[in-house]
Structure formats: structure tokens, C-alpha cells
Design a protein around this motif. Structure first.
Motif, mmCIF file in Angstrom:
data_model
loop_
_atom_site.group_PDB
_atom_site.id
_atom_site.type_symbol
_atom_site.label_atom_id
_atom_site.label_comp_id
_atom_site.label_asym_id
_atom_site.label_seq_id
_atom_site.Cartn_x
_atom_site.Cartn_y
_atom_site.Cartn_z
ATOM 1 N N ASN A 99 -1.430 0.653 -4.215
ATOM 2 C CA ASN A 99 -1.524 -0.799 -4.396
ATOM 3 C C ASN A 99 -2.149 -1.499 -3.194
ATOM 4 O OD1 ASN A 99 -0.355 -0.781 -6.950
ATOM 5 N ND2 ASN A 99 1.718 -0.973 -6.143
ATOM 6 N N VAL A 100 -1.861 -0.988 -2.013
ATOM 7 C CA VAL A 100 -2.341 -1.590 -0.777
ATOM 8 C C VAL A 100 -2.908 -0.491 0.108
ATOM 9 C CG1 VAL A 100 -1.640 -2.765 1.341
ATOM 10 C CG2 VAL A 100 -0.718 -3.519 -0.859
ATOM 11 N N LYS A 101 -4.110 -0.682 0.609
ATOM 12 C CA LYS A 101 -4.723 0.310 1.488
ATOM 13 C C LYS A 101 -4.237 0.076 2.915
ATOM 14 C CE LYS A 101 -9.133 2.338 2.897
ATOM 15 N NZ LYS A 101 -10.612 2.277 2.765
ATOM 16 N N GLN A 130 -3.442 -8.005 2.310
ATOM 17 C CA GLN A 130 -4.170 -7.141 3.243
ATOM 18 C C GLN A 130 -5.067 -7.926 4.200
ATOM 19 O OE1 GLN A 130 -5.382 -3.123 1.179
ATOM 20 N NE2 GLN A 130 -5.444 -4.717 -0.395
ATOM 21 N N ARG A 131 -5.301 -9.190 3.893
ATOM 22 C CA ARG A 131 -6.231 -9.979 4.687
ATOM 23 C C ARG A 131 -5.616 -10.361 6.047
ATOM 24 N NH1 ARG A 131 -10.283 -12.651 2.273
ATOM 25 N NH2 ARG A 131 -9.063 -12.825 0.351
ATOM 26 N N TRP A 156 -0.430 -15.683 -4.076
ATOM 27 C CA TRP A 156 -0.040 -15.355 -2.717
ATOM 28 C C TRP A 156 1.195 -16.177 -2.347
ATOM 29 C CZ3 TRP A 156 0.811 -12.038 0.556
ATOM 30 C CH2 TRP A 156 0.839 -12.231 1.939
ATOM 31 N N ASP A 160 -0.299 -11.220 -4.474
ATOM 32 C CA ASP A 160 -1.751 -11.048 -4.393
ATOM 33 C C ASP A 160 -2.057 -9.940 -3.384
ATOM 34 O OD1 ASP A 160 -4.509 -11.277 -3.731
ATOM 35 O OD2 ASP A 160 -4.518 -13.369 -4.371
ATOM 36 N N PHE A 161 -2.461 -8.775 -3.892
ATOM 37 C CA PHE A 161 -2.681 -7.622 -3.014
ATOM 38 C C PHE A 161 -3.789 -7.887 -1.987
ATOM 39 C CE2 PHE A 161 -1.132 -5.382 -6.974
ATOM 40 C CZ PHE A 161 0.109 -5.074 -6.469
ATOM 41 N N LYS A 162 -4.856 -8.562 -2.408
ATOM 42 C CA LYS A 162 -5.964 -8.823 -1.488
ATOM 43 C C LYS A 162 -5.533 -9.734 -0.342
ATOM 44 C CE LYS A 162 -9.762 -8.130 -4.765
ATOM 45 N NZ LYS A 162 -10.940 -8.740 -5.444
ATOM 46 N N GLU A 163 -4.792 -10.783 -0.664
ATOM 47 C CA GLU A 163 -4.335 -11.698 0.380
ATOM 48 C C GLU A 163 -3.359 -11.011 1.322
ATOM 49 O OE1 GLU A 163 -5.089 -14.684 1.433
ATOM 50 O OE2 GLU A 163 -6.735 -14.823 -0.010
ATOM 51 N N ASP A 191 4.092 -5.718 -7.173
ATOM 52 C CA ASP A 191 3.506 -7.044 -7.350
ATOM 53 C C ASP A 191 4.560 -8.134 -7.200
ATOM 54 O OD1 ASP A 191 4.375 -5.745 -9.886
ATOM 55 O OD2 ASP A 191 4.000 -7.725 -10.721
#
Length: 574
Positions: free
Chosen positions: A310-312, A292-293, A553, A287-290, A282
Motif C-alpha cells: 500500500n505504501v512504498k 508518502q509525500r 487525507w 490517501d496513500f499518496k499524501e 486505508d
């Protein structure tokens, strides 16, 4: 004729046979038989002043030698004082073996003096534990622990030794056997590697994210080869900073919460990230979602449990990083398309920020310039350790690592007090190499009693203390996140660190300007003498910036006053 010896004598003989020359620890009642077994042996025992110091030294020793450091302590408080060091080694994947004394098996569970269930306590923070209940199992358990510590992803292993088991007699070498399923290292899937290369070749702005696993796999050469072939910017995690030369033209620095602006800009504008030997902390990603976006992610790691944790990733490759990267190099066209414009834009941000930084003419010592001055007089191959705090983050941003493997810090657990004993462990591992501890006054006071080893064992390290009479990194958060409500962080009566150094027979200096700082450090390195340098830092002025709030992020960065940058690709800066 079969020789009958104590089990601990067989263990000490095995340690000597394995060419283990150094051990760190503190004796006590339940580990005394093992200490006694080393009497007259060639293995040297370094007596620390606190068990936390001993295990941090063993941790650093393992990082430098790439062999498990060995720490020996007694039961009860001796063993529990290892907990922080075990967790630290686990988080940073450092190989070590902890040998803990234990009360005799006859009084197990009876609350005997200094009885503690160290096995139960340590299970969540080590790779493996052994409770040795049979004398014949003592040597096999140690040998298995030593191997497990470096099997696959490195880490700490604990072996608990009841006193009666240590003193029991065995015939010659212990003949017991320990059944252990060693993980080894799987061969990377060539199909996944080929797919990863295809994604790389399709990307317009690929970025490489280097983690600490690159050091353990010795994959620096392969990292640089791929980056140079694709002209791909290299950003790192905090431990990954130690794995590539920081003066390489493609190196953009560490990214994340306390990352370089150009490194964060690289990740923000990437359309693909090739992540190697990292767990996507982290502190790096935010921000894990951001993260990966809008971007593909290739993840190479020796530990399959990290893939997707943590990250796909778009593709996850399990295996040794060096092997996987070599396979990729075979498949990447030699005349690959290079995005020089992206790299040049990132470099322009770096140059603009450094130009801005150089305009700092405030009186007193600026942390970044302290590091710059010390780096100028420190040999490229010197080993640098840090404790944890603002000085560590300044080092992340501004200490240049020229030779991979020479920067040691507590990255995952963030352990205050790590720096001094880590520097001592590094000096034991490499006695002919200069070693510097970059410390903070808060961290230093947690383990400073271990300065006693400097003269006792001729371990001439240089300790540079960022002295701002506060827990600066916590203060930083209080100022920026808690409306400047400062509580419980400022020291009203710091000790005189120069007098403390002198009490241990070490020279100390409190420089009044950069020239004095430069000359004192250069002289200590030249004469191979220990030195404690007390550098006064203004706690009101020197926040560690740039900075990204926890969980945010990378675009939401707080920059120093007066520096502006558009983090969108092609954006300007001033």
C-alpha cells in the motif's frame, strides 16, 4: 500388538495429547464421527447456536491464548456459515483451525446432500487448506494446520474431513506425512536496520505507527523503549490500540478515519514514520499518496508481502518486530536528541479537545461518557470485545486500554455480530478475568442467540448495548455524504433487550443516569455475574466525530461543532 482405531479416534487422542482443552462448534451429519470421538475425553466442546458465533469465539480465544482456537462444524451450511469468521480471522491475523465435515469421497461432485466445495470457497480467505483423502493423513494434517496457524503471521487454516475418511480404520496413530514448507521468521537485515536508525536520527519530527503485529510479536516493551529514547509520539491503528498502554505519556491514540485529533496531527506533521506490524490500511492512512509525500517511512513487518503493498517505504525490514526493534535499540545513541516541543504541542491539542468534550451537558447518555464511566469501574486487566458500528468507533476513540492484549475487535473485515461470541471465547480463555462486550443494537441482534452459552457454561460476561434503534455508522455516512437521505437503517420495532436477557436467565438493566450505569456494572463485576445493559443513545445527536471521509487525507477532518484546531505544527486550537 498394534491397536486399530478409527481415524477420528486417533485425532481426538492427538488433540488431548496436545493439551487442547476447549473446542467450539455445532455438530451435523458429516462431522458426527469426530464429535463422537471426543465422547468421554477431557476436551470440552462448547455448543454454539450459530456457526458464525463459534468461529468468532475461536478467533478471540486464539487472540487471548496465542494458540489456535479450534472450531468444528458439519458440511454444507455448517461450513459455509464459517466464511465470515474465516475472512475476519484472516484480515486480523488471528490463529485458528476450522475442522469441517464433508460428504463421503464416493459421492464427491454428485451434489450429495449438504455437499459444498468449502476448499474452493475458502482458499482466498485462509492461510492454507487441507482436503484429507487418506485416513493416515488425518492427524498429520491437523498437526500441520495447527502449526501453520501460528507460523510467521498468524491466520486461519481449514481442514476438510470426508465422512468415510473419518470412519476408516488406522493402525494406532495415523502414520501419514504432510509435506509443508513452513515459512518461519526471517532474521532482520542488520544493514537495513542500521539505515533505518540513521533515518530516525536525522528526523526532526519522527512518529511511531503501531499496528496489531506488535501484539503478536510481544514487542510492547521495545516500542516504548524506542519511543522514550527519542521522545517520539506513538499513534496506532485500530488493532494497534491493543498493543500499548493507552495512558502512556507518548500515546496519542489511534489515527485515521475515526482517529484522535492529536494522532492525526502527529502523522500530518511528521517527517518520518516508523511503522511496525501494520499493513497501512486505508482506514488509517486515507490517501496513500499524501501519506508518502514529504516524509520518510520505515516499515517493519513479519509478512514480506506487506512491504510496499500500500505504501512504498524508504526502508522495509522483514522480520519479527521484537527482534528488529531490539537491534535498533542497540544502535540508537542513549543520549538521542528529543523533540519535546512537538510532543507538547500534540498534548496541548489532546488537552484542548478533552476540555471541549467535558463541556457536553446535553441530557441523556453521551457515548464517550458511557465508556468513561464503565472504564472507571472496570479492572485494568479486564478484557473488552466490541462488535462493529458507531459503538466500535467510540471505543476506538475513548476506551482506554491499560494492559496490552485486552482489547478485541473486528478491525479489518468490520464484522457486525463479532462482539458477543468474541467475548464468550475470551471468557473461555480467561475464566477468572472480567469480560465486557461493548455492542450496538444492530450488531448484537446478529449473534445474540449465543447468550445461551452464558448460563449453560457459566460464562458471566457483561454486555453493554448502545441502543439507538439504527445502524448508526451507516446513518452517519448517509447524513454526511448523502445529504441526510436516511434509508434502510432505522429500526421501527427493536426488541426489548432486557426481556431477551431474562429469557436466557441473565439480569438486565436500562439505566436512567450515569450513577445507575456505574453501580450496575460495578456490581456485576464484583459479584462475577452476567449482565445486559441497555443504554439509550440519541441517534440524531451523536455522530462519531472527528471523522475523515474515505480516501481523503487526514487534514480534511470533520470536527464537532464548536471545536477548532489548526493542524499545522505550531497551530492553535480552541
Amino acid at each position: 500388538m498394534v491397536t486399530v482405531v478409527r481415524a477420528v479416534d486417533a485425532l481426538a487422542d492427538e488433540v488431548v495429547k496436545m493439551n487442547i482443552k476447549e473446542v467450539f462448534g455445532i455438530p451435523g451429519g458429516q462431522i458426527m464421527p469426530l464429535f463422537d470421538a471426543f465422547y468421554g475425553k477431557d476436551t470440552k466442546i462448547f455448543l454454539f447456536r450459530h456457526e458464525q458465533g463459534a468461529i468468532h469465539a475461536a478467533d478471540a480465544y486464539g487472540r487471548i491464548t496465542r494458540r489456535p482456537g479450534i472450531v468444528m462444524v458439519t458440511s454444507g451450511p455448517g461450513a459455509t456459515n464459517l466464511a465470515t469468521g474465516l475472512a475476519n480471522a484472516m484480515m486480523d491475523s488471528s490463529p485458528l483451525v476450522a475442522l469441517t465435515g464433508q460428504v463421503p469421497t464416493s459421492v464427491f461432485g454428485r451434489d450429495a446432500f449438504q455437499e459444498t466445495d468449502i476448499i474452493g470457497l475458502s482458499m482466498p480467505i485462509v492461510k492454507h487448506t487441507f482436503m484429507v483423502k487418506k485416513p493416515d493423513d488425518l492427524v498429520p494434517a491437523f498437526k500441520a494446520a495447527y502449526r501453520i496457524a501460528t507460523d510467521g503471521r498468524p491466520g486461519p487454516v481449514l481442514v476438510d474431513l470426508p465422512r468415510d475418511v473419518q470412519l476408516s480404520e488406522v493402525k494406532g496413530e495415523c502414520s501419514g506425512s504432510i509435506n509443508v514448507n513452513y515459512k518461519g521468521v526471517p532474521e532482520p537485515d542488520i544493514g537495513l536496520v542500521a539505515y533505518a536508525v540513521k533515518l530516525l536520527m536525522d528526523a526532526e519530527r519522527p512518529v511511531m505507527l503501531v499496528g496489531g503485529g506488535v501484539c503478536w510479536s510481544n514487542a510492547t516493551e521495545e516500542v516504548l523503549a524506542i519511543a522514550e529514547t527519542l521522545w517520539m509520539p506513538i499513534v496506532t491503528t485500530l488493532p494497534g490500540k491493543n498493543c500499548v498502554p493507552n495512558n502512556h505519556p507518548l500515546f496519542m491514540g489511534p489515527a485515521g478515519m475515526h482517529g484522535r485529533v492529536e494522532a492525526d496531527a502527529a502523522l500530518i506533521n511528521s517527517d518520518l514514520v516508523l511503522a511496525i506490524g501494520t499493513r497501512f490500511s486505508d482506514r488509517t492512512v486515507g490517501d496513500f499518496k499524501e501519506f508518502q509525500r514529504g516524509r520518510r517511512i520505515i516499515h517493519i513487518d513479519i509478512d514480506k508481502s506487506e512491504i510496499g503493498k500500500n505504501v512504498k517505504p524508504s526502508v522495509g525490514i522483514i522480520g519479527d518486530a521484537k527482534v528488529a526493534l531490539r537491534m535498533m535499540l542497540e544502535l540508537i545513541p542513549k543520549a538521542a536528541v528529543k523533540n519535546e516541543a512537538f510532543v507538547n504541542w500534540l498534548r496541548s491539542i489532546k488537552e484542548s479537545y478533552e476540555k471541549f468534550r467535558e463541556q457536553d451537558n446535553m441530557p441523556g447518555f453521551a457515548p464517550w461518557k458511557v465508556l468513561k464511566v464503565i472504564r472507571e469501574v472496570t479492572p485494568p486487566h479486564a478484557i473488552t470485545a466490541t462488535s462493529v458500528g458507531s459503538h466500535q468507533m467510540w471505543s476506538e476513540l475513548h476506551w482506554d486500554v491499560y494492559v496490552p492484549g485486552t482489547f478485541i475487535t473486528s478491525a479489518g473485515l468490520g464484522t457486525m455480530g463479532f462482539g458477543l461470541p468474541a467475548a464468550l471465547g475470551a471468557k473461555v480463555a480467561k475464566p477468572n478475568v472480567p469480560v465486557i462486550d461493548i455492542d450496538g443494537d444492530g450488531s448484537f441482534q446478529m449473534t445474540m442467540q449465543n447468550l445461551a452459552l452464558v448460563r449453560e457454561y457459566n460464562l458471566p460476561i457483561i454486555v453493554v448495548i448502545f441502543d439507538n434503534s439504527t445502524l448508526m455508522l451507516v446513518r452517519h455516512w448517509q447524513m454526511l455524504l448523502y445529504s441526510r437521505r436516511i434509508i434502510g437503517v432505522d429500526f421501527q420495532a427493536n426488541p426489548d433487550f432486557i426481556k431477551i436477557a431474562e429469557a436466557y436467565g441473565i439480569d438486565g438493566v436500562r439505566p436512567s443516569n450515569y450513577d445507575e450505569l456505574r453501580s450496575s456494572v460495578a456490581r456485576a463485576i464484583r459479584s462475577n455475574e452476567p449482565l445486559v445493559v441497555d443504554v439509550t443513545i440519541d441517534r440524531e445527536r451523536d455522530l462519531v466525530l472527528p471523522w475523515v471521509q474515505p480516501g481523503k487525507w487526514l487534514t480534511e477532518v470533520t470536527l464537532p461543532d464548536g471545536f477548532k484546531v489548526d493542524l499545522r505544527y505550531g497551530g492553535g486550537h480552541e
